[in-house]
Motif scaffolding. Structure first.
Motif, PDB file in Angstrom:
ATOM      1  N   GLU A 755      47.257 -31.020  -3.655  1.00  0.00           N
ATOM      2  CA  GLU A 755      47.741 -31.764  -2.483  1.00  0.00           C
ATOM      3  C   GLU A 755      46.806 -31.623  -1.298  1.00  0.00           C
ATOM      4  OE1 GLU A 755      51.550 -30.025  -2.047  1.00  0.00           O
ATOM      5  OE2 GLU A 755      52.521 -31.303  -3.551  1.00  0.00           O
ATOM      6  N   GLU A 829      43.628 -32.503   6.683  1.00  0.00           N
ATOM      7  CA  GLU A 829      44.559 -32.689   5.572  1.00  0.00           C
ATOM      8  C   GLU A 829      45.950 -33.029   6.072  1.00  0.00           C
ATOM      9  OE1 GLU A 829      44.131 -32.972   2.282  1.00  0.00           O
ATOM     10  OE2 GLU A 829      42.043 -33.013   2.923  1.00  0.00           O
ATOM     11  N   LEU A 833      47.863 -36.357   5.020  1.00  0.00           N
ATOM     12  CA  LEU A 833      49.191 -36.337   4.397  1.00  0.00           C
ATOM     13  C   LEU A 833      50.210 -37.096   5.241  1.00  0.00           C
ATOM     14  CD1 LEU A 833      49.279 -32.622   3.174  1.00  0.00           C
ATOM     15  CD2 LEU A 833      49.250 -34.659   1.717  1.00  0.00           C
ATOM     16  N   ASP A 878      57.372 -40.534  -3.624  1.00  0.00           N
ATOM     17  CA  ASP A 878      56.168 -40.268  -2.821  1.00  0.00           C
ATOM     18  C   ASP A 878      56.527 -39.646  -1.479  1.00  0.00           C
ATOM     19  OD1 ASP A 878      54.525 -41.225  -4.783  1.00  0.00           O
ATOM     20  OD2 ASP A 878      54.297 -43.223  -3.912  1.00  0.00           O
ATOM     21  N   ARG A 881      57.578 -36.035  -1.990  1.00  0.00           N
ATOM     22  CA  ARG A 881      56.438 -35.191  -2.353  1.00  0.00           C
ATOM     23  C   ARG A 881      55.549 -34.913  -1.152  1.00  0.00           C
ATOM     24  NH1 ARG A 881      51.425 -36.690  -3.384  1.00  0.00           N
ATOM     25  NH2 ARG A 881      52.010 -38.901  -3.613  1.00  0.00           N
ATOM     26  N   LEU A 882      55.239 -35.964  -0.380  1.00  0.00           N
ATOM     27  CA  LEU A 882      54.332 -35.796   0.755  1.00  0.00           C
ATOM     28  C   LEU A 882      54.992 -35.023   1.887  1.00  0.00           C
ATOM     29  CD1 LEU A 882      52.851 -39.400   0.626  1.00  0.00           C
ATOM     30  CD2 LEU A 882      51.593 -37.278   0.156  1.00  0.00           C
ATOM     31  N   ALA A 885      54.769 -31.461   0.956  1.00  0.00           N
ATOM     32  CA  ALA A 885      53.407 -30.943   1.155  1.00  0.00           C
ATOM     33  C   ALA A 885      53.157 -30.630   2.626  1.00  0.00           C
ATOM     34  CB  ALA A 885      52.400 -31.972   0.646  1.00  0.00           C
TER      35      ALA A 885
END
Length: 896
Positions: A755, A829, A833, A878, A881-882, A885
């Motif tokens: 990720e 990052e 994200l 999605d 999940r994101l 993260a």
């Protein structure tokens, strides 16, 4: 030594030939094993393998191979259908290329020519079934017109006739004017067509200047009108009911009747009734005892034979229509009505026009005398059988479809005006008296008894609907009407596998005939699968250019890959969305299995005689054996429940994710250790053998190849090897806890690194907070595989504050902290994200709004709606999940 890669094209032909020559597909009627019978839906003798065949025969073969391995005596009865109209069409084309016709050479010569074609070219489909690995009992192959089955057809027809369940009647049928024969509903394809709705003015008799306007899509049939119908509750026409109108062009007086068939909301609310040329009008005509004159002949040309005597002397226009094609007559009639000022208006209109699926001709409802079967009477025991559970549908909801058709069943037209097929066993005397018999000699005897002397007889020229002989398939193929050992042993069959499109045409009729002649259902379970569509969910058609050729897929990716793909995509109650890319993806699974076997071979993995799972000592070996036992139980339960998708998923998950990705990777250090290697090798060999047995029903070729190469058994023996049974593993609970923790530990670290886009070459430490002594001990015990598989440099307890630019993840009671400073730009990052999550969230809202729009859901094609529902699920995943993260990122000021 195994080759570098599996070569399907060479192995498939060799292995199939060896199975067939060894009799591996054969049933054994004299054995004491429990029988298992499954009847092939006989493909047309004219056919070639299409993607629908690939689906249904893969599922059947998977069941058949599974049942053989469980010790059942399996009969998978092969055969082909004579396919009356399709085969006749093929041979007529050949004759046309030679400059002749069937009429020129005559019936007997034509039938001989069809048999010649069948001998030369009719085996294409059976050879192609071998390509996909279908393990049919080929020496028992039957053909619906071979002598044994033909005798059964005559027996059934004569018996049903003498019982009053077959009779002649004059009714409407689907008529193909090109082939000039009645056809079944299954051979009719309704196509949306842009046409017109003509509003015609019918003068009311005795009321000068008054007209009743009717709306019709077929002005060419108005010559056969025998009434105009209005709804009994329609106030506009209440005073006209019982009066008459003058039928334009003919001058004939026809009544105005009240019937609920007329819909006040459609057209003008008044409809012309033409009983000989419309199925609904035919029923109205029967209710009101109306005349039923035909005004189109067998070639769909205007005929005046039924109305000539009623035409006035000055009806020259109508007489001029005689012999004219129906569509030319339509144009002429509309023009004449316009000239007479009897055309009120014309509106564009979309309607469903029936076409012959082979002739491409527009089908006509046609009033003719045909042979019928009393399907209503025969349906009653079949309905009761499903109601009682004697036959069960899987999925169960298809029972509702079965009941809906069967409880509203109409007489079954069983005669066809063709030359190729089962000739109807009926002969006519000089006065038209019919004599139904099993052969001509018996018919002559019946006629002589009737007339008191021998008379000349003329045989009925028609043949039977191919569905009639197919309805007898489950028992006629076993020798009926003789009482053979096969009939006694394999009837009723265990399961029928077929598509929902022929529940009525084939499934129901087999049940009707089986219960009538055998006093038992023909099969205990009917498994209904979906249809194969393209990747967007659209029906495949040549015009769309989205047809997938299974033979090309086999050539490119191998039969195993295609078979596994359709099994994996076959869930209850849904169609299969197939694309070549899916088959290519599952070819990777075949390759993965092959590579795992090569790795095992290179590490001296070989079957160990008499090895038993309870001999395993190490946690790793006990864990993989316990996981294998679970996979066996899961795969077995799925096949028992006809859940091919769950069976494929269980095999895939265990083989790829558990055995290949984890066990073999974790076993590498042990395989290099002399003390640990023997147990690991024995366990690896045992589990690989279990995998080959589990996968064999759906991937027969690669598994059979590896089975003999590894020495599990002689060449070609996996097909008859016992299906694995689940088993207990001592210490399984502790081993699962240990290895389960290890897999989660490595998986979570991998997920975070992926990720955060941490390059594989960048190793970093893992810090543990709140870790128990058990966890700390495990990290030391498994440090080498953790380091290698999770790409980390060290594992240690957290001392002090959490470092800046670190990501946290929880495994069990412990928090894993991954310092990322120096490995990646964490701020970048986080920004990436966040953007990806916002984009996914925006797309999610768009799809939600679309699906919340009732108008969109109602009007869009089903495949478009389904595609959007799938996108909704994907975007929701999605976002979750994101978001997770982002939540894992913990940035702290290092100076605090």
């Amino acid at each position: 030594m195994l080759e570098k890669s599996f070569a399907p094209s060479e192995a498939e032909q060799r292995l199939y030939r060896s199975w067939e020559q060894a009799g591996s597909f054969a049933c054994h009627p004299d054995s004491n094993r429990t029988p298992f019978a499954i009847m092939i839906p006989p493909p047309n003798v004219t056919g070639s393998l299409h993607i629908g065949h690939a689906l249904t025969f893969t599922l059947q073969d998977t069941l058949v191979r599974y049942r053989r391995m469980t010790g059942r005596d399996v009969l998978w009865q092969p055969g082909t259908d004579h396919a009356g109209i399709a085969t006749q069409m093929v041979v007529e084309r050949l004759l046309a290329a030679e400059g002749t016709t069937r009429q020129e050479i005559g019936r007997e010569a034509f039938v001989d020519r069809v048999w010649q074609w069948k001998a030369e070219s009719g085996g294409t489909i059976t050879q192609q079934l071998r390509r996909i690995g279908a393990s049919l009992d080929w020496p028992r192959e039957r053909f619906t017109m071979d002598e044994g089955l033909s005798r059964g057809v005559r027996e059934a027809f004569v018996t049903l006739f003498r019982e009053g369940l077959i009779y002649r009647d004059r009714r409407l049928v689907n008529w193909d004017p090109k082939f000039q024969t009645a056809i079944s509903d299954l051979e009719v394809e309704n196509r949306e067509s842009k046409g017109f709705l003509w509003h015609l003015r019918y003068p009311v008799a005795g009321e000068p200047g008054m007209f009743l306007v009717v709306a019709t899509t077929r002005p060419e049939t108005m010559l056969g009108d025998t009434a105009v119908a209005v709804h009994p509750g329609d106030e506009r026409y209440r005073d006209l009911v019982g009066k008459q109108v003058v039928l334009p062009l003919t001058g004939r007086l026809i009544p105005i009747i009240a019937d609920e068939y007329s819909d006040p909301e459609k057209g003008t609310g008044a409809v012309k009734i033409t009983p000989a040329h419309d199925f609904n009008d035919f029923e109205v005509g029967r209710r009101h005892d109306l005349p039923m004159p035909s005004v189109l002949d067998r070639a769909a040309r205007v005929t005046l034979a039924d109305i000539e005597t009623e035409l006035p002397p000055d009806a020259d226009f109508v007489r001029g229509l005689a012999g004219m094609d129906r569509f030319a007559a339509r144009a002429a009639i509309v023009a004449e009505l316009e000239r007479l000022r009897l055309l009120d208006k014309i509106e564009p209109h979309l309607n469903q026009v029936p076409h012959g699926d082979r002739s491409d001709a527009v089908i006509e409802p046609f009033l003719t005398t045909q042979w019928y079967c009393n399907a209503g009477e025969l349906a009653k025991p079949a309905i009761a059988a499903v109601e009682s559970g004697a036959t069960v549908f899987a999925p169960k909801q298809w029972e509702n479809t079965f009941f809906a058709w069967m409880r509203d069943i109409q007489p079954w037209c069983i005669s066809r005006q063709l030359w190729w097929g089962h000739r109807i066993p009926a002969w006519y005397g000089p006065d038209g008296e019919v004599f139904v018999a099993k052969d001509e000699a018996e018919a002559r005897g019946l006629a002589a008894a009737h007339y008191g002397k021998p008379v000349e007889l003329a045989r009925d020229p028609d043949v039977l609907d191919t569905w009639f002989s197919s309805a007898l398939w489950p028992f006629s193929t076993l020798g009926w009407p003789d009482q053979t050992r096969e009939l006694e042993r394999y009837y009723p069959g265990d399961v029928l596998v077929t598509g929902h499109d022929i529940i009525f045409f084939w499934v129901a009729r087999m049940m009707m005939m089986g219960l009538h002649f055998m006093q038992d259902v023909p099969f205990k379970t009917v498994y209904i699968h979906g249809l194969v569509r393209d990747e967007k969910g659209q029906k495949m058609s040549k015009s769309k250019g989205n047809v997938i050729d299974p033979l090309k897929l086999i050539d490119e990716y191998g039969a195993d890959a295609l078979r596994f793909t359709v099994a994996a995509l076959t869930g209850p109650g849904r169609d299969v969305k197939l694309a070549a890319s899916r088959v290519e993806s599952y070819r990777s699974f075949v390759t993965k299995l092959w590579n795992a076997a090569r790795f095992a071979e290179m590490n001296a993995v070989k079957p160990v005689a008499e090895f038993a799972p309870d001999q395993a000592v190490t946690p790793l070996c006990r864990w993989i054996l316990a996981e294998a036992a679970d996979a066996i139980a899961e795969a077995t339960a799925a096949l028992e429940a006809f859940r091919f998708d769950e069976y494929a998923a269980a095999c895939y998950r265990f083989t790829w994710n558990v055995f290949c990705d984890w066990f073999l990777e974790l076993a590498k250090p042990a395989l290099a250790n002399e003390a640990e290697a023997p147990e690991v090798r024995a366990v690896a060999a045992h589990v690989l053998g279990l995998i080959l047995r589990l996968l064999h029903p759906v991937m027969p070729y690669v598994t059979e190849e590896l089975w003999s190469e590894f020495g599990y058994g002689p060449a070609g023996s996996l097909i008859t090897t016992a299906w694995p049974a689940s088993f207990a593993v001592p210490g399984a609970t502790e081993a699962r806890a240990e290895l389960g923790w290890l897999v989660r530990f490595i998986t979570e670290i991998r997920a975070v690194r992926a990720e955060m886009n941490v390059p594989p070459s960048q190793l970093g430490p893992v810090l543990l907070r709140d870790a128990s002594e058990v966890t700390l001990a495990r990290t030391q015990r498994w440090f080498d595989p953790i380091k290698r598989l999770a790409r980390i440099s060290e594992v240690s307890q957290l001392a002090g504050a959490i470092p800046a630019q670190a990501v946290q993840v929880v495994v069990g009671e412990a928090t894993l902290i991954l310092p990322l400073a120096g490995l990646i730009d964490l701020d970048a990052e986080r920004t990436r994200l966040g953007k990806e999550r916002d984009k996914a969230a925006a797309e999610l809202e768009k799809v939600k709004r679309k699906l919340a729009n009732e108008d969109f859901v109602a009007r869009a094609k089903a495949e478009v709606v389904e595609e959007n529902r799938e996108r909704l699920v994907g975007f929701e995943a999605d976002v979750v999940r994101l978001s997770a993260a982002l939540a894992r990122i913990s940035v702290r000021n290092s100076r605090k």
